[in-house]
Design a protein around this motif. Structure first.
Motif, mmCIF file in Angstrom:
data_model
loop_
_atom_site.group_PDB
_atom_site.id
_atom_site.type_symbol
_atom_site.label_atom_id
_atom_site.label_comp_id
_atom_site.label_asym_id
_atom_site.label_seq_id
_atom_site.Cartn_x
_atom_site.Cartn_y
_atom_site.Cartn_z
ATOM 1 N N TYR A 59 0.822 -1.212 0.000
ATOM 2 C CA TYR A 59 0.000 0.000 0.000
ATOM 3 C C TYR A 59 0.856 1.261 0.000
ATOM 4 O O TYR A 59 1.882 1.331 0.678
ATOM 5 C CB TYR A 59 -0.929 0.028 1.234
ATOM 6 C CG TYR A 59 -1.945 -1.081 1.233
ATOM 7 C CD1 TYR A 59 -3.163 -0.945 0.577
ATOM 8 C CD2 TYR A 59 -1.680 -2.280 1.894
ATOM 9 C CE1 TYR A 59 -4.091 -1.970 0.567
ATOM 10 C CE2 TYR A 59 -2.601 -3.311 1.884
ATOM 11 C CZ TYR A 59 -3.808 -3.152 1.226
ATOM 12 O OH TYR A 59 -4.721 -4.174 1.208
ATOM 13 N N PHE A 60 0.381 2.248 -0.766
ATOM 14 C CA PHE A 60 0.933 3.590 -0.710
ATOM 15 C C PHE A 60 -0.184 4.521 -0.254
ATOM 16 O O PHE A 60 -1.303 4.458 -0.784
ATOM 17 C CB PHE A 60 1.443 4.035 -2.087
ATOM 18 C CG PHE A 60 2.694 3.347 -2.529
ATOM 19 C CD1 PHE A 60 3.941 3.878 -2.235
ATOM 20 C CD2 PHE A 60 2.634 2.157 -3.238
ATOM 21 C CE1 PHE A 60 5.111 3.239 -2.635
ATOM 22 C CE2 PHE A 60 3.790 1.513 -3.647
ATOM 23 C CZ PHE A 60 5.038 2.048 -3.345
ATOM 24 N N GLN A 99 4.089 16.236 -8.102
ATOM 25 C CA GLN A 99 5.277 15.753 -7.397
ATOM 26 C C GLN A 99 5.005 14.399 -6.745
ATOM 27 O O GLN A 99 5.862 13.510 -6.747
ATOM 28 C CB GLN A 99 5.707 16.768 -6.344
ATOM 29 C CG GLN A 99 6.280 18.055 -6.940
ATOM 30 C CD GLN A 99 6.508 19.150 -5.899
ATOM 31 O OE1 GLN A 99 6.120 19.016 -4.739
ATOM 32 N NE2 GLN A 99 7.139 20.250 -6.323
ATOM 33 N N ALA A 100 3.790 14.236 -6.203
ATOM 34 C CA ALA A 100 3.418 12.951 -5.592
ATOM 35 C C ALA A 100 3.405 11.843 -6.647
ATOM 36 O O ALA A 100 3.879 10.725 -6.402
ATOM 37 C CB ALA A 100 2.041 13.065 -4.930
ATOM 38 N N ALA A 101 2.860 12.159 -7.824
ATOM 39 C CA ALA A 101 2.807 11.178 -8.905
ATOM 40 C C ALA A 101 4.215 10.769 -9.341
ATOM 41 O O ALA A 101 4.489 9.585 -9.589
ATOM 42 C CB ALA A 101 2.029 11.750 -10.082
ATOM 43 N N LEU A 102 5.115 11.748 -9.421
ATOM 44 C CA LEU A 102 6.502 11.454 -9.800
ATOM 45 C C LEU A 102 7.210 10.646 -8.713
ATOM 46 O O LEU A 102 8.036 9.771 -9.012
ATOM 47 C CB LEU A 102 7.254 12.759 -10.071
ATOM 48 C CG LEU A 102 6.833 13.506 -11.347
ATOM 49 C CD1 LEU A 102 7.466 14.896 -11.388
ATOM 50 C CD2 LEU A 102 7.210 12.712 -12.589
ATOM 51 N N GLU A 103 6.891 10.935 -7.456
ATOM 52 C CA GLU A 103 7.485 10.165 -6.354
ATOM 53 C C GLU A 103 7.029 8.706 -6.411
ATOM 54 O O GLU A 103 7.827 7.784 -6.199
ATOM 55 C CB GLU A 103 7.094 10.799 -5.016
ATOM 56 C CG GLU A 103 7.558 10.041 -3.783
ATOM 57 C CD GLU A 103 9.081 9.998 -3.616
ATOM 58 O OE1 GLU A 103 9.540 9.296 -2.696
ATOM 59 O OE2 GLU A 103 9.805 10.655 -4.393
ATOM 60 N N LEU A 104 5.757 8.486 -6.721
ATOM 61 C CA LEU A 104 5.255 7.114 -6.871
ATOM 62 C C LEU A 104 5.966 6.408 -8.023
ATOM 63 O O LEU A 104 6.284 5.220 -7.938
ATOM 64 C CB LEU A 104 3.745 7.127 -7.103
ATOM 65 C CG LEU A 104 2.887 7.482 -5.879
ATOM 66 C CD1 LEU A 104 1.461 7.811 -6.297
ATOM 67 C CD2 LEU A 104 2.884 6.340 -4.863
ATOM 68 N N LYS A 105 6.219 7.145 -9.086
ATOM 69 C CA LYS A 105 6.941 6.567 -10.229
ATOM 70 C C LYS A 105 8.371 6.219 -9.828
ATOM 71 O O LYS A 105 8.890 5.156 -10.189
ATOM 72 C CB LYS A 105 6.942 7.558 -11.392
ATOM 73 C CG LYS A 105 7.441 6.966 -12.708
ATOM 74 C CD LYS A 105 7.299 7.976 -13.833
ATOM 75 C CE LYS A 105 7.724 7.372 -15.171
ATOM 76 N NZ LYS A 105 6.766 6.329 -15.629
ATOM 77 N N SER A 219 -6.431 10.146 -0.334
ATOM 78 C CA SER A 219 -7.365 10.770 0.607
ATOM 79 C C SER A 219 -7.343 12.289 0.450
ATOM 80 O O SER A 219 -6.292 12.873 0.164
ATOM 81 C CB SER A 219 -6.983 10.401 2.042
ATOM 82 O OG SER A 219 -7.711 11.170 2.987
ATOM 83 N N PRO A 220 -8.483 12.947 0.685
ATOM 84 C CA PRO A 220 -8.515 14.408 0.594
ATOM 85 C C PRO A 220 -7.927 15.115 1.806
ATOM 86 O O PRO A 220 -7.671 16.319 1.757
ATOM 87 C CB PRO A 220 -10.003 14.715 0.464
ATOM 88 C CG PRO A 220 -10.674 13.591 1.198
ATOM 89 C CD PRO A 220 -9.820 12.385 0.923
ATOM 90 N N GLU A 249 1.764 14.485 0.108
ATOM 91 C CA GLU A 249 2.750 13.564 0.691
ATOM 92 C C GLU A 249 2.419 12.115 0.347
ATOM 93 O O GLU A 249 1.264 11.710 0.298
ATOM 94 C CB GLU A 249 2.798 13.739 2.211
ATOM 95 C CG GLU A 249 3.912 12.921 2.862
ATOM 96 C CD GLU A 249 4.161 13.284 4.318
ATOM 97 O OE1 GLU A 249 4.954 12.570 4.962
ATOM 98 O OE2 GLU A 249 3.582 14.274 4.805
ATOM 99 N N VAL A 250 3.478 11.327 0.130
ATOM 100 C CA VAL A 250 3.369 9.911 -0.219
ATOM 101 C C VAL A 250 4.108 9.080 0.816
ATOM 102 O O VAL A 250 5.240 9.413 1.183
ATOM 103 C CB VAL A 250 3.990 9.632 -1.612
ATOM 104 C CG1 VAL A 250 3.988 8.134 -1.921
ATOM 105 C CG2 VAL A 250 3.269 10.405 -2.693
ATOM 106 N N ARG A 251 3.481 8.015 1.287
ATOM 107 C CA ARG A 251 4.170 7.085 2.199
ATOM 108 C C ARG A 251 3.878 5.650 1.795
ATOM 109 O O ARG A 251 2.740 5.293 1.491
ATOM 110 C CB ARG A 251 3.725 7.292 3.651
ATOM 111 C CG ARG A 251 4.190 8.586 4.264
ATOM 112 C CD ARG A 251 3.777 8.711 5.712
ATOM 113 N NE ARG A 251 3.804 10.103 6.135
ATOM 114 C CZ ARG A 251 3.246 10.554 7.254
ATOM 115 N NH1 ARG A 251 2.614 9.708 8.074
ATOM 116 N NH2 ARG A 251 3.306 11.833 7.560
#
Length: 280
Positions: A59-60, A99-105, A219-220, A249-251
């Motif tokens: 999970y992310f 930026q979050a999308a790029l971090e997930l990539k 999540s919003p 933010e991504v975790r």
């Protein structure tokens, strides 16, 4: 005069019920009952508890970028307005989400494909679409979530400044059952425990529906994610705000990284049965 011959006497066939009883008796004597065991319902995949003994998926957790309301410094949690344009991403929110999308990539979240579970709140779904585009995920893998990922309802704090969130979190630290004061406009007033029920139900669905997959939860707001993460790691729910998520933010939730819960030094947060902690 010939005497008619009598047919040989035959016994009546046993009744069907008698035959079944004899068969069951024979089977019961032949089965090695001592070697049979009953699986406890708690071990069923469909029953999910916090903290989980294991996770079958990766999970992310992602908070969408800043909304137009948040850019104006205003709290807006009434679900009636969650699909309105004003609940969408601000200019900064678009950058944060990119930026979050790029971090997930960078993290390889969708290298072997993934599912994106997103609140239907405008900014969350916009974020999900951006994440899917950057990570080359088919749009059919975006799953709209209609209630479990709604922003935490903050009752009478609706329409107030974002700075007043500190008052909400101060109450949360006293008890996970304290609700914000109610309001008459229909905005829910949810305690930490209320949100915990929602996110636990969501995880139960995901852990039952998928196996060995990657799921990105969008999540919003922060509270859904901080309360979920607190539950996953066994942290006292009253301390969820220490896991606050900034916009965009991504975790990664790594099952191997879920630590053993340790009692904090402070007696204020003493918890016998984390993450559900009712007393001091």
């Amino acid at each position: 005069m010939r005497t008619p011959s009598l047919s040989p006497t035959t016994s009546a066939p046993p009744s069907l019920s008698s035959t079944r009883r004899n068969l069951l008796l024979t089977l019961s004597l032949s089965i090695p009952w001592a070697h049979l065991s009953v699986t406890s319902p708690s071990h069923s995949r469909g029953l999910f508890r916090m903290p989980p003994p294991r996770l079958v998926n990766r999970y992310f957790l992602v908070r969408s970028g800043e909304s137009t309301f948040e850019a104006a410094g205003v709290i807006r949690t009434n679900p009636v307005s969650k699909t309105s344009v004003d609940s969408g991403l601000s200019a900064d929110g678009l950058r944060q989400t990119a930026q979050a999308a790029l971090e997930l990539k960078r993290l390889g979240a969708c290298e072997d494909d993934c599912w994106i579970w997103s609140s239907i709140t405008q900014r969350s779904y916009q974020a999900a679409e951006i994440i899917a585009s950057v990570n080359e995920v088919n749009h059919i893998r975006i799953v709209p979530e209609y209630s479990f990922l709604d922003a935490r309802g903050l009752g009478s704090f609706e329409g107030r400044g974002l700075g007043t969130l500190s008052e909400v979190y101060a109450s949360d630290e006293i008890s996970a059952d304290i609700k914000p004061p109610p309001i008459k406009d229909g905005t829910p007033n949810e305690s930490v425990a209320d949100v915990f029920v929602r996110v636990t139900q969501l995880m139960s669905i995901l852990e039952t529906q998928y196996f060995g997959d990657t799921v990105i939860i969008v999540s919003p707001d922060s509270d859904n994610l901080s309360i979920l993460q607190a539950g996953l790691i066994g942290l006292d729910l009253r301390r969820h705000s220490s896991l606050y998520f900034s916009p965009g933010e991504v975790r990664l939730v790594d099952p191997a990284s879920i630590p053993e819960y340790k009692q904090p030094a402070s007696a204020v947060f003493r918890c016998v049965n984390p993450p559900s902690c009712k007393g001091f």
